[in-house]
Design an enzyme around this catalytic site. Structure first.
Site, PDB file in Angstrom:
ATOM      1  N   LYS A  81     -30.056 -87.238 -35.270  1.00 47.78           N
ATOM      2  CA  LYS A  81     -29.253 -87.059 -34.061  1.00 47.78           C
ATOM      3  C   LYS A  81     -27.797 -86.720 -34.342  1.00 47.78           C
ATOM      4  CE  LYS A  81     -32.148 -90.219 -31.414  1.00 47.78           C
ATOM      5  NZ  LYS A  81     -32.206 -91.414 -30.548  1.00 47.78           N
ATOM      6  N   SER A 127     -28.267 -94.535 -23.787  1.00 48.79           N
ATOM      7  CA  SER A 127     -28.664 -95.730 -23.043  1.00 48.79           C
ATOM      8  C   SER A 127     -28.218 -97.012 -23.723  1.00 48.79           C
ATOM      9  CB  SER A 127     -30.190 -95.741 -22.872  1.00 48.79           C
ATOM     10  OG  SER A 127     -30.834 -95.669 -24.139  1.00 48.79           O
ATOM     11  N   GLY A 177     -33.175 -91.654 -23.822  1.00 49.35           N
ATOM     12  CA  GLY A 177     -32.862 -92.937 -24.427  1.00 49.35           C
ATOM     13  C   GLY A 177     -32.394 -92.754 -25.857  1.00 49.35           C
ATOM     14  N   THR A 178     -31.177 -93.209 -26.150  1.00 48.79           N
ATOM     15  CA  THR A 178     -30.640 -93.062 -27.500  1.00 48.79           C
ATOM     16  C   THR A 178     -29.378 -93.911 -27.624  1.00 48.79           C
ATOM     17  OG1 THR A 178     -29.916 -91.457 -29.154  1.00 48.79           O
ATOM     18  CG2 THR A 178     -29.174 -91.101 -26.929  1.00 48.79           C
ATOM     19  N   THR A 179     -28.893 -94.035 -28.838  1.00 50.89           N
ATOM     20  CA  THR A 179     -27.603 -94.680 -29.096  1.00 50.89           C
ATOM     21  C   THR A 179     -26.867 -93.869 -30.147  1.00 50.89           C
ATOM     22  OG1 THR A 179     -28.456 -96.896 -28.602  1.00 50.89           O
ATOM     23  CG2 THR A 179     -26.410 -96.757 -29.857  1.00 50.89           C
TER      24      THR A 179
END
Length: 302
Positions: free
Chosen positions: A82, A179, A49-51
């Protein structure tokens, strides 16, 4: 889509040794089992889960990401990084398994340094993306999960490439991975244009990540913003995603109020004639009396 998919090529049953990872090939699987098949059946299913996002414009490449590292509903770190520097003019966003991303970025830095020593210059952004895709394609089907956007500046100007662990390598102007990417794409598609100013690009990137963190349960924390220029990459800011989203909502509400006043949604009559016409539209109908009914019936009989 990778070249292997186009050519209908399948990964060999036994992965060949990798020249980039000397210890690769010693998979801890039962004797006589194919590593690829065994990992697909019994391998752990990791939650991601990340953006992350990146886009190219006239003044360089913008890279932005949230800072929440999570595994399912468990938040492992609320302030992770990130966006990883590769060299002075190249950054990469990370999405997928943290260990895989960290390992392959170390391998990529080493390979780029060796090429710089051999050839006297660093490869272009396109060459770097193809190199990373070729290295990871050896592990196709072995549950490797790395999705990255390489943002750099070379002799051709600003460049942006998307690389996935199955060997996919794509060039484009806008990429969002993770996600929360569907929510980020909605904001980017609405506000992106190549000739935007630097401040417009900063605002667009922050807005896209902030909206994604608000809607995506697996993204959150803060918003890291990087800018790759001709002189090198620059770390712009880190903003709290929740505070940023509230500020954007307030600004949006104020903008809507100003637009409503400018468009005159509730206009006043400009002339006395207009006032009379409006009054006639909303005048109440008079009640019908018995005398009126008699007159109507008499008229019909005639």
């Amino acid at each position: 889509m990778a070249l292997q998919d186009v050519c209908k090529w399948q990964t060999p049953d036994t992965p060949r040794p990798s020249i980039h990872l000397p210890q690769a090939g010693g998979w801890a699987v039962p004797r006589g089992c194919d590593p690829q098949t065994f990992l697909q059946i019994h391998g752990p299913r990791l939650a991601h889960g990340t953006t992350t996002l990146a886009f190219r414009f006239r003044h360089g490449v913008i890279a932005a990401a949230d800072t929440r590292s999570s595994c399912g509903s468990y938040v492992a770190c609320p302030a992770s990084r990130k966006v990883i520097p590769v060299h002075q003019r190249l950054l990469g966003t990370t999405s997928g398994t943290s260990a895989d991303c960290a390992t392959w970025y170390r391998v990529l830095r080493r390979e780029l340094r060796l090429r710089e020593l051999r050839e006297g210059q660093l490869p272009s952004v396109a060459g770097t993306a193809k190199l990373l895709a070729a290295m990871m394609s050896c592990y196709r089907g072995l549950d490797l999960c790395v999705a990255t956007a390489l943002c750099g500046w070379d002799h051709s100007g600003p460049a942006l490439f998307y690389v996935y662990s199955d060997g996919t390598c794509l060039q484009g102007d806008i990429f969002s991975v993770g996600s929360g990417s569907p929510y980020a794409y909605g904001v980017l598609d609405r506000g992106y244009h190549y000739d935007m100013t630097i401040q417009e690009a900063y605002t667009l990137a922050r807005c896209a990540v902030a909206h994604a963190t608000h809607r995506d349960a697996y993204s959150g924390g803060s918003v890291d913003l990087f800018h790759v220029r001709e002189s090198g990459w620059e770390y712009v800011s880190r903003s709290d995603a929740c505070v940023l989203y509230r500020e954007l909502q307030k600004a949006r509400s104020l903008e809507q109020e100003l637009e409503a006043k400018a468009c005159g949604i509730y206009p006043e009559p400009a002339t006395p004639q207009g006032a009379r016409e409006c009054k006639e539209l909303f005048v109440e109908q008079e009640e019908v009396t018995p005398e009126d009914c008699a007159i109507i019936m008499k008229t019909e009989t005639m």
